[in-house]
Write a protein that holds these residues in place. Structure first.
Motif, PDB file in Angstrom:
ATOM      1  N   LEU A 144      12.184  -8.994  -3.136  1.00  0.00           N
ATOM      2  CA  LEU A 144      10.998  -9.207  -3.937  1.00  0.00           C
ATOM      3  C   LEU A 144       9.845  -9.751  -3.102  1.00  0.00           C
ATOM      4  O   LEU A 144       8.681  -9.495  -3.406  1.00  0.00           O
ATOM      5  CB  LEU A 144      11.302 -10.166  -5.092  1.00  0.00           C
ATOM      6  CG  LEU A 144      12.319  -9.674  -6.115  1.00  0.00           C
ATOM      7  CD1 LEU A 144      12.629 -10.782  -7.117  1.00  0.00           C
ATOM      8  CD2 LEU A 144      11.832  -8.426  -6.820  1.00  0.00           C
ATOM      9  N   ALA A 197       7.624  -6.959  -1.854  1.00  0.00           N
ATOM     10  CA  ALA A 197       6.979  -6.107  -2.845  1.00  0.00           C
ATOM     11  C   ALA A 197       5.545  -6.594  -3.050  1.00  0.00           C
ATOM     12  O   ALA A 197       5.312  -7.728  -3.436  1.00  0.00           O
ATOM     13  CB  ALA A 197       7.753  -6.138  -4.154  1.00  0.00           C
ATOM     14  N   LEU A 198       4.599  -5.711  -2.752  1.00  0.00           N
ATOM     15  CA  LEU A 198       3.194  -6.040  -2.934  1.00  0.00           C
ATOM     16  C   LEU A 198       2.687  -5.358  -4.195  1.00  0.00           C
ATOM     17  O   LEU A 198       2.989  -4.197  -4.442  1.00  0.00           O
ATOM     18  CB  LEU A 198       2.367  -5.564  -1.742  1.00  0.00           C
ATOM     19  CG  LEU A 198       2.634  -6.242  -0.410  1.00  0.00           C
ATOM     20  CD1 LEU A 198       1.809  -5.575   0.686  1.00  0.00           C
ATOM     21  CD2 LEU A 198       2.276  -7.710  -0.486  1.00  0.00           C
ATOM     22  N   GLU A 199       1.911  -6.067  -4.942  1.00  0.00           N
ATOM     23  CA  GLU A 199       1.316  -5.523  -6.159  1.00  0.00           C
ATOM     24  C   GLU A 199      -0.184  -5.391  -5.943  1.00  0.00           C
ATOM     25  O   GLU A 199      -0.781  -6.181  -5.206  1.00  0.00           O
ATOM     26  CB  GLU A 199       1.590  -6.468  -7.340  1.00  0.00           C
ATOM     27  CG  GLU A 199       3.044  -6.602  -7.703  1.00  0.00           C
ATOM     28  CD  GLU A 199       3.668  -5.308  -8.201  1.00  0.00           C
ATOM     29  OE1 GLU A 199       2.957  -4.526  -8.871  1.00  0.00           O
ATOM     30  OE2 GLU A 199       4.852  -5.080  -7.910  1.00  0.00           O
ATOM     31  N   PRO A 200      -0.821  -4.416  -6.600  1.00  0.00           N
ATOM     32  CA  PRO A 200      -2.278  -4.340  -6.534  1.00  0.00           C
ATOM     33  C   PRO A 200      -2.881  -5.686  -6.936  1.00  0.00           C
ATOM     34  O   PRO A 200      -2.400  -6.356  -7.838  1.00  0.00           O
ATOM     35  CB  PRO A 200      -2.623  -3.243  -7.547  1.00  0.00           C
ATOM     36  CG  PRO A 200      -1.405  -2.358  -7.538  1.00  0.00           C
ATOM     37  CD  PRO A 200      -0.243  -3.312  -7.375  1.00  0.00           C
ATOM     38  N   GLY A 201      -3.908  -6.079  -6.210  1.00  0.00           N
ATOM     39  CA  GLY A 201      -4.542  -7.369  -6.440  1.00  0.00           C
ATOM     40  C   GLY A 201      -4.064  -8.444  -5.484  1.00  0.00           C
ATOM     41  O   GLY A 201      -4.642  -9.521  -5.419  1.00  0.00           O
ATOM     42  N   THR A 202      -3.015  -8.148  -4.707  1.00  0.00           N
ATOM     43  CA  THR A 202      -2.490  -9.099  -3.736  1.00  0.00           C
ATOM     44  C   THR A 202      -3.381  -9.116  -2.497  1.00  0.00           C
ATOM     45  O   THR A 202      -3.712  -8.066  -1.957  1.00  0.00           O
ATOM     46  CB  THR A 202      -1.058  -8.706  -3.307  1.00  0.00           C
ATOM     47  OG1 THR A 202      -0.219  -8.657  -4.443  1.00  0.00           O
ATOM     48  CG2 THR A 202      -0.500  -9.685  -2.289  1.00  0.00           C
ATOM     49  N   TYR A 215       5.757  -5.577   4.697  1.00  0.00           N
ATOM     50  CA  TYR A 215       5.485  -4.449   3.813  1.00  0.00           C
ATOM     51  C   TYR A 215       6.760  -3.648   3.586  1.00  0.00           C
ATOM     52  O   TYR A 215       7.579  -3.504   4.479  1.00  0.00           O
ATOM     53  CB  TYR A 215       4.390  -3.575   4.425  1.00  0.00           C
ATOM     54  CG  TYR A 215       3.206  -4.393   4.906  1.00  0.00           C
ATOM     55  CD1 TYR A 215       2.402  -5.089   4.015  1.00  0.00           C
ATOM     56  CD2 TYR A 215       2.929  -4.511   6.269  1.00  0.00           C
ATOM     57  CE1 TYR A 215       1.337  -5.863   4.457  1.00  0.00           C
ATOM     58  CE2 TYR A 215       1.857  -5.275   6.721  1.00  0.00           C
ATOM     59  CZ  TYR A 215       1.070  -5.952   5.813  1.00  0.00           C
ATOM     60  OH  TYR A 215       0.024  -6.709   6.262  1.00  0.00           O
ATOM     61  N   ASP A 216       6.909  -3.135   2.403  1.00  0.00           N
ATOM     62  CA  ASP A 216       8.106  -2.393   2.017  1.00  0.00           C
ATOM     63  C   ASP A 216       7.952  -0.920   2.420  1.00  0.00           C
ATOM     64  O   ASP A 216       7.558  -0.094   1.609  1.00  0.00           O
ATOM     65  CB  ASP A 216       8.330  -2.545   0.510  1.00  0.00           C
ATOM     66  CG  ASP A 216       9.659  -2.003   0.066  1.00  0.00           C
ATOM     67  OD1 ASP A 216      10.562  -1.855   0.911  1.00  0.00           O
ATOM     68  OD2 ASP A 216       9.800  -1.722  -1.137  1.00  0.00           O
ATOM     69  N   ARG A 276      -4.104  -0.061  -3.810  1.00  0.00           N
ATOM     70  CA  ARG A 276      -2.963   0.815  -4.138  1.00  0.00           C
ATOM     71  C   ARG A 276      -2.178   1.077  -2.865  1.00  0.00           C
ATOM     72  O   ARG A 276      -2.668   0.852  -1.765  1.00  0.00           O
ATOM     73  CB  ARG A 276      -3.412   2.117  -4.787  1.00  0.00           C
ATOM     74  CG  ARG A 276      -4.135   3.069  -3.888  1.00  0.00           C
ATOM     75  CD  ARG A 276      -4.530   4.357  -4.616  1.00  0.00           C
ATOM     76  NE  ARG A 276      -5.254   5.228  -3.715  1.00  0.00           N
ATOM     77  CZ  ARG A 276      -4.691   6.138  -2.932  1.00  0.00           C
ATOM     78  NH1 ARG A 276      -3.382   6.302  -2.945  1.00  0.00           N
ATOM     79  NH2 ARG A 276      -5.408   6.874  -2.118  1.00  0.00           N
ATOM     80  N   GLN A 277      -0.962   1.570  -3.073  1.00  0.00           N
ATOM     81  CA  GLN A 277      -0.138   1.934  -1.917  1.00  0.00           C
ATOM     82  C   GLN A 277       0.662   3.173  -2.237  1.00  0.00           C
ATOM     83  O   GLN A 277       0.955   3.458  -3.407  1.00  0.00           O
ATOM     84  CB  GLN A 277       0.769   0.775  -1.509  1.00  0.00           C
ATOM     85  CG  GLN A 277       1.788   0.369  -2.536  1.00  0.00           C
ATOM     86  CD  GLN A 277       2.624  -0.809  -2.064  1.00  0.00           C
ATOM     87  OE1 GLN A 277       2.888  -0.972  -0.892  1.00  0.00           O
ATOM     88  NE2 GLN A 277       3.037  -1.646  -2.993  1.00  0.00           N
ATOM     89  N   GLN A 278       0.994   3.908  -1.196  1.00  0.00           N
ATOM     90  CA  GLN A 278       1.856   5.060  -1.340  1.00  0.00           C
ATOM     91  C   GLN A 278       2.539   5.322  -0.010  1.00  0.00           C
ATOM     92  O   GLN A 278       2.050   4.899   1.041  1.00  0.00           O
ATOM     93  CB  GLN A 278       1.080   6.294  -1.816  1.00  0.00           C
ATOM     94  CG  GLN A 278       0.056   6.828  -0.838  1.00  0.00           C
ATOM     95  CD  GLN A 278      -0.768   7.951  -1.432  1.00  0.00           C
ATOM     96  OE1 GLN A 278      -1.833   7.705  -1.963  1.00  0.00           O
ATOM     97  NE2 GLN A 278      -0.278   9.162  -1.349  1.00  0.00           N
TER      98      GLN A 278
END
Length: 156
Positions: A15, A18-23, A117-118, A136-138
Motif C-alpha cells: 500500500l 500505491a499512489l493516488e491522483p492528488g498525491t 512507484y508501483d 494520473r498514471q498508466q
C-alpha cells in the motif's frame, strides 16, 4: 481479531507504493548517464519509470527516432532502476552505451527512487504530474503505445 491486523501489516509495504491522483511526489535527485544531477521539480510534467531491463528497452524503442532533447521539450524525465545490474557491467558497458542515447536517463543505482512507484514488471510507468502532484498514471507494455503517448504530450 489478530488475523485482520496481521493482514493489514503484511499489506502495508504494498500500500505504501500505491499512489493516488492528488498525491504530491516526494522530491529526489539522481545523476544521469553523464553524472549530471537532476531533481524532480514542479516543472516535470511526465515521469517515466522502469524497474527492469525490459521496461528500459521499451523506452529506448519508443524514443529511437526522436531528436536530442525530445523528452526535455515535453518536460519529461526517465528514471531507470539499475540496482540489479552488476556494478562492473554498469560502469564498463551499460552507462557508456547510454551516453549515445538522444535522451537523459536518471540512473537509480540503489533503487531508492524507482521503488517509490508501483511499476509492473517489464513495463514503463507513466506518471502525469502538475506542479509535483500526480494527475494520473498508466503503465505501458508496448513501445508503440508509449511512443504515441509521448507524441501526444505537449511540447514546450
Amino acid at each position: 481479531m489478530k488475523y485482520p491486523a496481521a493482514l493489514l501489516l503484511a499489506l502495508m509495504p504494498l500500500l505504501a507504493n500505491a499512489l493516488e491522483p492528488g498525491t504530491r511526489l516526494a522530491p529526489w535527485t539522481l545523476l544521469d548517464q553523464y553524472d549530471q544531477p537532476y531533481s524532480l521539480n514542479a516543472n516535470t510534467h511526465v515521469l517515466l519509470v522502469a524497474q527492469d531491463m525490459d521496461g528500459a528497452k521499451l523506452v529506448k524503442a519508443a524514443l529511437a527516432e526522436t531528436p536530442k532533447g525530445y523528452l526535455e521539450s515535453r518536460d519529461a524525465v526517465f528514471v531507470a532502476d539499475i540496482q540489479r545490474m552488476p556494478a562492473l557491467i554498469s560502469k564498463l558497458f551499460a552507462v557508456p552505451a547510454m551516453r549515445d542515447y538522444s535522451y537523459r536517463v536518471m540512473l537509480d543505482r540503489d533503487g531508492r527512487v524507482a521503488s517509490r512507484y508501483d511499476v509492473p514488471a517489464g513495463q514503463v510507468l507513466w506518471l502525469q504530474l502538475k506542479d509535483g502532484v500526480l494527475v494520473r498514471q498508466q503503465a505501458f507494455a508496448e513501445a508503440q503505445a508509449l511512443k504515441a503517448a509521448m507524441a501526444d504530450a505537449p511540447a514546450h
